[in-house]
Every structure is written in structure tokens, then in C-alpha cells.
Scaffold this motif. Structure first.
Motif, PDB file in Angstrom:
ATOM      1  N   MET A  88       4.260  -4.935 -11.276  1.00  0.00           N
ATOM      2  CA  MET A  88       4.747  -4.430  -9.999  1.00  0.00           C
ATOM      3  C   MET A  88       3.862  -4.912  -8.850  1.00  0.00           C
ATOM      4  O   MET A  88       4.352  -5.251  -7.760  1.00  0.00           O
ATOM      5  CB  MET A  88       4.795  -2.908 -10.030  1.00  0.00           C
ATOM      6  CG  MET A  88       5.295  -2.259  -8.738  1.00  0.00           C
ATOM      7  SD  MET A  88       7.008  -2.692  -8.336  1.00  0.00           S
ATOM      8  CE  MET A  88       7.863  -1.850  -9.667  1.00  0.00           C
ATOM      9  N   GLY A  89       2.557  -4.958  -9.096  1.00  0.00           N
ATOM     10  CA  GLY A  89       1.645  -5.451  -8.066  1.00  0.00           C
ATOM     11  C   GLY A  89       1.906  -6.902  -7.719  1.00  0.00           C
ATOM     12  O   GLY A  89       1.889  -7.285  -6.536  1.00  0.00           O
ATOM     13  N   ALA A 143      -0.449   7.170 -10.480  1.00  0.00           N
ATOM     14  CA  ALA A 143      -0.644   8.571 -10.848  1.00  0.00           C
ATOM     15  C   ALA A 143      -0.470   8.774 -12.351  1.00  0.00           C
ATOM     16  O   ALA A 143      -1.241   9.511 -12.992  1.00  0.00           O
ATOM     17  CB  ALA A 143       0.346   9.443 -10.073  1.00  0.00           C
ATOM     18  N   ALA A 144       0.529   8.097 -12.940  1.00  0.00           N
ATOM     19  CA  ALA A 144       0.759   8.221 -14.375  1.00  0.00           C
ATOM     20  C   ALA A 144      -0.416   7.638 -15.161  1.00  0.00           C
ATOM     21  O   ALA A 144      -0.841   8.202 -16.183  1.00  0.00           O
ATOM     22  CB  ALA A 144       2.054   7.510 -14.761  1.00  0.00           C
ATOM     23  N   SER A 172       0.813  -1.219   0.000  1.00  0.00           N
ATOM     24  CA  SER A 172       0.000   0.000   0.000  1.00  0.00           C
ATOM     25  C   SER A 172       0.847   1.270   0.000  1.00  0.00           C
ATOM     26  O   SER A 172       0.426   2.294  -0.539  1.00  0.00           O
ATOM     27  CB  SER A 172      -0.924   0.001   1.225  1.00  0.00           C
ATOM     28  OG  SER A 172      -0.164  -0.075   2.425  1.00  0.00           O
ATOM     29  N   ASP A 173       2.033   1.245   0.600  1.00  0.00           N
ATOM     30  CA  ASP A 173       2.886   2.437   0.691  1.00  0.00           C
ATOM     31  C   ASP A 173       4.018   2.441  -0.331  1.00  0.00           C
ATOM     32  O   ASP A 173       4.972   3.208  -0.188  1.00  0.00           O
ATOM     33  CB  ASP A 173       3.474   2.554   2.105  1.00  0.00           C
ATOM     34  CG  ASP A 173       2.403   2.764   3.159  1.00  0.00           C
ATOM     35  OD1 ASP A 173       1.250   3.035   2.779  1.00  0.00           O
ATOM     36  OD2 ASP A 173       2.712   2.629   4.364  1.00  0.00           O
ATOM     37  N   SER A 174       3.935   1.612  -1.342  1.00  0.00           N
ATOM     38  CA  SER A 174       5.010   1.533  -2.331  1.00  0.00           C
ATOM     39  C   SER A 174       5.052   2.811  -3.169  1.00  0.00           C
ATOM     40  O   SER A 174       4.062   3.150  -3.849  1.00  0.00           O
ATOM     41  CB  SER A 174       4.797   0.321  -3.241  1.00  0.00           C
ATOM     42  OG  SER A 174       5.692   0.350  -4.326  1.00  0.00           O
ATOM     43  N   PRO A 175       6.171   3.541  -3.173  1.00  0.00           N
ATOM     44  CA  PRO A 175       6.252   4.769  -3.985  1.00  0.00           C
ATOM     45  C   PRO A 175       6.205   4.471  -5.485  1.00  0.00           C
ATOM     46  O   PRO A 175       5.631   5.241  -6.255  1.00  0.00           O
ATOM     47  CB  PRO A 175       7.598   5.381  -3.578  1.00  0.00           C
ATOM     48  CG  PRO A 175       8.381   4.237  -3.012  1.00  0.00           C
ATOM     49  CD  PRO A 175       7.401   3.313  -2.398  1.00  0.00           C
ATOM     50  N   GLU A 176       6.815   3.342  -5.896  1.00  0.00           N
ATOM     51  CA  GLU A 176       6.786   2.996  -7.322  1.00  0.00           C
ATOM     52  C   GLU A 176       5.360   2.749  -7.796  1.00  0.00           C
ATOM     53  O   GLU A 176       4.960   3.212  -8.873  1.00  0.00           O
ATOM     54  CB  GLU A 176       7.645   1.748  -7.581  1.00  0.00           C
ATOM     55  CG  GLU A 176       9.125   1.933  -7.310  1.00  0.00           C
ATOM     56  CD  GLU A 176       9.462   1.697  -5.855  1.00  0.00           C
ATOM     57  OE1 GLU A 176       8.533   1.453  -5.057  1.00  0.00           O
ATOM     58  OE2 GLU A 176      10.657   1.761  -5.511  1.00  0.00           O
ATOM     59  N   LEU A 177       4.595   2.037  -6.982  1.00  0.00           N
ATOM     60  CA  LEU A 177       3.217   1.741  -7.368  1.00  0.00           C
ATOM     61  C   LEU A 177       2.371   3.013  -7.381  1.00  0.00           C
ATOM     62  O   LEU A 177       1.507   3.189  -8.246  1.00  0.00           O
ATOM     63  CB  LEU A 177       2.623   0.710  -6.403  1.00  0.00           C
ATOM     64  CG  LEU A 177       1.442  -0.110  -6.923  1.00  0.00           C
ATOM     65  CD1 LEU A 177       1.850  -0.899  -8.168  1.00  0.00           C
ATOM     66  CD2 LEU A 177       0.931  -1.051  -5.850  1.00  0.00           C
TER      67      LEU A 177
END
Length: 702
Positions: free
Chosen positions: A420-421, A369-370, A359-364
Motif C-alpha cells: 500500500m505504501g 493500527a492493526a 500521510s492521511d490515507s485511511p487504509e494505511l
């Protein structure tokens, strides 16, 4: 200078680890947690690797498919890496001598022809990668033998000719067509079988072990379909590797330790040690197991020089005989069964702190957002195209091209987000497994010895034959009886008019933890119940309440009003502790009464001696009754006469599984002594023992 590191760590599949995995799979099939087809397939894969010491690449065609050699392979050996025709079973029984000196005359034996993928390449030695291997018994217990498990797998797939005995050609063709359906073969006897399963098994064991000719071209190892049946596709390398990963998780081995090479190295080490004991050259035999061909290869000395045990070097210092010592950090000793609760990401609670990795992954978050930004652009372009319907086609095409480019970029971002997920979910699962494993290993340090032994105990499978295994698992015959070894306990179950007696049955060949509660009607041998009652009567001694027959207990319970559910639903452990402790307390009460009388007598004698009465008249009855204070019925006076009685009581309760505090409360209740008095007495005893140990220069534990 480089550091000379040991080639492999110690967490490998030794014999006990392999047996524990087998037991977990058998128990899973018995309890319904693992489907029979999946369980037998996993057992067969483990058996193939153990019997042939092969890599997954020798059993599947994933790797040479990538190299484009499939066409050449098809022209040389067919479409399958291993077909059913590569396996042959001997008609007659194999005579072997077991470790206890007994002779077994009906052991199974077979051969398998293997052609390694390297045989297709020019640099391969002539005939170096084509060879036959003998399959013979590798364990004493028949349900564990690799050859028997391979037979069980083939029987479950209905590959033997005897299973089609009595069927017409049309019926056989119909059964073979059903095997090729999308759901696959459901397992067991073929559809439309004419012969009884028990008769087919008997005839197979008597020598009818040929495969049905029409099935010899099928892959030997096949993947299961979505419906759980046996399909037609050859098992892939990934599926073979997943067997070991799944088995390690189910058994509770350290996460990441379920590789095929673990078992292969364990087999090699076993061959090396066995050849040493038999007086053969260990290097030559170990090389043949590793290479499966001519000797002379140098990989064994460099890579496979390893052992599953530590060296008893201290034996040489004190002159005693060196012994093989099992490493304290191997897979078996560090087994954590709680790991089986976390096999997939769905098993990790949503509110678990480890979920923050996802849940806190910056990459995800950046990908999300993209994707949101691109979706907004797509919506704007779609609206713009609607507005430009009346504009020139050139302008419409430019906007359309831009929309397609943005949609492609969006698809790439969505795919990357999904990848990534998946990675982060696997990471969450792994971190949770490591948390559980580390906590379990820490708990092992303080685990009682009897619990540790129960965790490492494996089934002996004494008396369990290949015939019973083929019927029970190969044919789904639920009427195959388990043999009763003994009855461990009894209990009263139910309430009101439904009250009845149940017995805890220890099954022959299975460990005590697999004992089950069965009704009286299920016990065919009445002598087992009689033997249990006699043992309970002897253990009870003068305790009359334990001599009552179970029928009288049931009648008394039936007459009583129904109790609350909280009283009736006591845990099984409490029931067993109460029944085992009843006889013990009867003996302890008699002992304590005798000690109290001794204390009283000694107190009277000391009082008379201090009164100045002559020695001759000490035994005479005085004219006036002398009031002598009763010695307090305390732990201190009891321990003064026989201190070990209290220690034995305390240790006995602790050995039954009680916590120390609970044992002190039980002693307080039974002896009618304040718990604080008992606690102080134990503290004084421990303090005195430690003081004596310091003075004597040794360590003494009570």
C-alpha cells in the motif's frame, strides 16, 4: 447505438517527439546527468522499436517464460529471444539519395533475423512469425539513424572482432571472462585491447564489421548491472517498457504517454504517408510494417487508421491546396521540461500538500493500527511462553502455535502495508507530475513565441558523423573535437588579476541553447573572433564605447577596485540584453536628437508666423533676440513627429525578453521622461487603435 470513437488519442510519438527524446539522452550523456551505458542502451532500444516496429514481447522472453515454453524455445532457437548472431552488418557502404538531392555513398546497412514467440505454437502460420528485416538509414542525420545507434550499442559492448585485433587467445579469454563478472563489461574497448580505438573505428567503417565468434551466443539486448556495466542477462519486457517511461519523463511529455505502441504507431503512419508520396500502395506497405510478414491481415484498417495531424478541411471551402497541419495537442507541442525534476517519489518535497495522499490515507492508518495491535499480542505471547517454561509441554505447544499464527498474520499485514505504501508513493508522484504538467500547459498559452520555438527546437547534427559518435560515446574519447559554427557573444569573466575574456560558442549541428562559454585559448580559428568584433562594431555604429577591444575592457576592469559579488555575478541574460541594447540605444538617441531639433524648428516657425512679421523677413535676423519657449522634450512631441520610433523602441525591448513594465522604465531612463508619461502615451495609443478597429469592423492588435 454505440458511439464511434476515434481508436487512439493524438498524444503519440511523432518525428519531433522522437528527436527530442534523442537530444535529451545525448545532452544527458554530455552533461553527466545520464551514464553513457544507460544512455546508449536507451537509444538502442528506441532504435530497435523504430526499425523493427516490434512489441516488447518480440525482444524479451517474459511472456513465454510464464507459459512454460522456455524448454521448447531452447531446443529451437537457443536460450535468448535475440542473440548477437541474429544481427548482420553489410561490409560495403549503402548508396542513398537524401531529400536535398545529394548522394551518400557510405551509409550503413544491416539485417536482423527475428523469430516471434508465436512461432512456437501450433496455430501459428507456417514461417509466419520467422522473418528477416533490413536495417537502413531512417533519418538524414547520422547520430539519429536507428542502424547507426544499433552499431553504437554493439560497439559500446565490445562485440566486434576488430576491437580484439592483435590480442592473443589467452588475452581474449581473459577479456571474455571479465565480461562475466558481477560488475559486467564497463563499456568501450575490451580489457587488454591492443589496437587503438581510432584505428579500430576506421577499420570497422572500411568493412571489418564481423562479430567476435565467441560473443555471437550472447543476448543482443542485455540489462545493466548494479555497477552500471553490461551484464549477461537478457533485457526483460519490463525493462524495455521502462525505457519509454523514463524517456517520456526526461523529455517532459504528458505523464503516462511513454508507451511502446506510441512509437510503433508513429512508424506505421510515417510509412503510410511516405508510401503515398512515393506512389506506392500505402495499405500494403503499412500492413507489412505492422505485421512483418505477408500482407492480407485486416488489423491495419480497423486499428491503425490514424494520423498525427489534423485535417485541413477549410481548404476545400476556399479553394486552396490542403496542407498537413500538426495537432496543437500532440506530445511535442505540450512538452513541459520541468517534469524532469520529478522522476521519483524522493523528488517530491516532504511538505508538499500532495503528500497528504500518503500521510492521511485511511487504509494505511488502519493497517498501521492493526500491525501495532498484532505486535502487542506477539509480545504478550512471548512473555507468556517464558512464564510457562515449567508447565506441561502440551500447554507450551498451544501457546507456541498461537504465537506462530499471530506472527504469520503480522507478516501478511506488514507486506500489505509495504504494498500500500508503494502504491500511495506512486500516486503521490503521479499527482505531483500532473500538477506540474497542467501548470506547464497553462503557461504555454501565454509563452512568447520565440521561447516556444526554442523549446521545440532539435539539433540538426550537421557534420556529426558515425565515426565521431563511435569515438566520443563508444570509446569515451574526450579529445574528439566539436566543430565551431560561429561565436555569438563575448563577456569579461573573473575579477582583479584573474579577469579574462570568454566567448559564447555556437557548435555546428547543435541548437543555440547548447552554446557554451569558452576561453580564448579554446578558439583555434582566430577569424571567428575577428568576425564577431566586426559584427559588434557595425552594430554599435557611433557608440564608441562598444568599439573598444576586449583587451582594453579587461585592462580597465583589472585597474578598477574589486566590486561586490552582487555586481559581478549578474545573470547571463542581463549581460546579453545590455550588449545587444547598447547599439540600439546609440541609434535611438541620434534619432531622438534629430526629432527634437525638428520640433524646435517647427515651434520657432509657428511663433514667427503668429507674430505678424511679413513673409520676406521671416528668415532675417531680428534686431532684438526673440525668446521662444523650448518645446518640451516629451514623448507626445516625439510621437507627433515619428510615433513609430517609440513603438519600435518598446517592441525591441520586449523582444529581448524584458517585461513591459521594465521596458517602460528603461525608456524613461534613456529619454529622461517620466515613466507615467510613457505609460499614458501607450494607453492612449492602444485605446485609439481599438477604437479604429471597432469603427472599421476588424480586429487590430498593436
Amino acid at each position: 447505438m454505440g458511439v464511434n470513437r476515434h481508436p487512439f488519442v493524438k498524444d503519440k510519438w511523432d518525428e519531433r517527439a522522437y528527436f527530442l527524446v534523442q537530444d535529451v539522452l545525448y545532452e544527458g550523456m554530455d552533461d553527466g546527468h545520464v551514464s553513457v551505458n544507460a544512455g546508449i542502451s536507451d537509444l538502442a532500444i528506441l532504435a530497435f522499436i523504430r526499425a523493427t516496429c516490434s512489441r516488447p514481447g518480440a525482444l524479451s522472453k517474459d511472456w513465454f517464460d510464464m507459459s512454460g515454453a522456455i524448454a521448447k524455445w531452447a531446443s529451437v532457437g537457443g536460450e535468448n529471444v535475440m542473440s548477437v548472431s541474429a544481427l548482420t552488418f553489410s561490409r560495403d557502404g549503402f548508396l542513398i539519395k537524401l531529400p536535398d538531392g545529394t548522394i551518400e555513398n557510405g551509409a550503413q546497412r544491416g539485417e536482423i533475423d527475428m523469430t516471434r514467440i508465436k512461432a512456437l505454437y501450433e496455430e501459428a502460420a507456417a514461417s509466419g512469425y520467422t522473418y528477416s528485416m533490413s536495417l537502413t538509414p531512417d533519418t538524414v542525420a547520422e547520430p539519429r539513424r536507428a542502424i547507426d545507434l544499433i552499431i553504437l550499442y554493439c560497439w559500446r559492448r565490445a562485440l566486434f572482432k576488430v576491437q580484439y585485433e592483435g590480442m592473443s587467445k589467452a588475452e581474449i579469454a581473459s577479456a571474455l571472462a571479465a565480461r562475466k563478472e558481477k560488475s559486467g563489461h564497463e563499456g568501450g574497448m575490451p580489457i587488454g585491447a591492443r589496437i587503438d580505438a581510432a584505428e579500430a573505428v576506421t577499420r570497422f567503417l572500411e568493412g571489418e564489421k564481423a562479430f567476435l565468434p565467441e560473443l555471437k551466443g550472447e543476448p543482443l539486448l542485455v540489462a545493466l548491472t548494479r555497477a552500471g556495466g553490461f551484464g549477461q542477462d537478457e533485457m526483460s519486457t519490463k525493462q524495455i517498457l521502462s525505457v519509454f517511461q523514463r524517456a517520456a519523463q526526461q523529455t517532459g511529455f504528458r505523464p503516462g504517454s511513454g508507451g511502446v505502441n506510441n512509437l510503433r504507431r508513429g512508424v506505421m503512419v510515417g510509412v503510410q504517408k511516405g508510401s503515398e508520396r512515393a506512389g506506392f500502395d500505402p495499405a500494403m506497405h503499412a500492413k507489412k510494417v505492422v505485421n512483418h510478414r505477408q500482407s492480407g491481415h485486416g488489423c491495419r484498417e480497423v486499428v491503425y487508421e490514424d494520423t498525427l495531424a489534423t485535417t485541413d478541411a477549410m481548404a476545400f471551402l476556399c479553394g486552396r491546396v490542403p496542407q498537413p497541419i500538426e495537432s496543437l495537442k500532440n506530445l511535442s507541442n505540450l512538452r513541459v521540461p520541468e517534469l524532469a525534476k520529478f522522476r521519483t517519489y524522493a523528488d517530491v518535497p516532504k511538505k508538499d500538500p500532495v503528500q497528504k495522499l500518503l500521510s492521511d490515507s485511511p487504509e494505511l492508518k488502519q493497517l498501521h493500527a492493526a500491525i501495532t495491535k498484532q505486535e502487542v499480542v506477539v509480545q504478550e505471547l512471548e512473555k507468556l511462553i517464558v512464564k510457562l517454561e515449567k508447565k506441561p509441554k502440551k500447554e507450551q505447544k498451544a501457546i507456541q502455535d498461537r504465537l506462530e499464527a499471530v506472527q504469520k498474520a503480522l507478516a501478511i499485514l506488514v507486506a500489505e502495508e509495504a504494498r500500500m505504501g508503494r502504491y500511495l508513493r506512486e500516486l503521490v508522484l503521479y499527482e505531483k507530475q500532473m500538477q506540474v504538467y497542467k501548470a506547464g500547459v497553462e503557461a504555454l498559452e501565454s509563452m512568447p513565441l520565440h521561447e516556444m520555438r526554442m523549446r521545440l527546437e532539435v539539433n540538426s547534427y550537421e557534420g556529426v558523423t558515425l565515426e565521431s559518435v563511435l569515438l566520443r560515446y563508444g570509446c569515451d574519447d574526450e579529445d574528439v573535437p566539436f566543430e565551431v559554427e560561429s561565436i555569438l557573444n563575448e563577456r569579461i569573466s573573473g575579477k582583479g588579476k584573474t579577469v579574462h575574456t570568454q566567448y559564447l560558442v555556437k557548435w555546428k549541428g547543435y541548437k543555440e541553447s547548447r552554446a557554451t562559454w569558452e576561453s580564448k585559448e579554446s578558439i583555434l580559428d582566430e577569424s571567428l573572433i575577428t568576425s564577431l568584433k566586426e559584427k559588434m562594431a557595425i552594430a554599435a555604429g557611433p557608440a564608441t564605447e562598444l568599439k573598444a577591444a576586449p583587451e582594453k575592457k579587461a585592462a580597465a576592469i583589472a585597474e578598477e577596485p574589486e566590486k561586490p559579488a552582487t555586481e559581478l555575478n549578474r545573470s547571463k541574460d542581463d549581460e546579453r540584453v545590455d550588449e545587444r541594447a547598447a547599439a540600439f540605444w546609440a541609434e535611438q538617441k541620434a534619432l531622438l536628437e534629430e526629432l527634437a531639433a525638428t520640433v524646435q524648428k517647427a515651434t520657432v516657425e509657428r511663433a514667427v508666423a503668429s507674430s505678424g512679421i511679413p513673409h520676406e523677413s521671416k528668415t532675417a535676423t531680428p534686431d532684438v533676440a526673440m525668446r521662444v519657449p523650448m518645446a518640451p522634450y516629451s514623448v507626445r512631441n516625439i510621437a507627433w513627429q515619428k510615433e513609430e520610433a517609440l513603438a519600435k523602441s518598446f517592441l525591441e525591448l520586449c523582444s529581448m525578453g524584458m517585461m513591459k513594465s521594465a521596458a517602460i522604465l528603461r525608456l524613461s531612463k534613456e529619454l529622461d521622461v517620466p515613466a507615467e508619461t510613457i505609460r499614458k502615451q501607450f494607453q492612449q495609443r492602444r485605446f485609439a487603435s481599438r477604437s479604429d478597429a471597432r469603427r472599421s469592423g476588424c480586429v487590430k492588435r498593436w
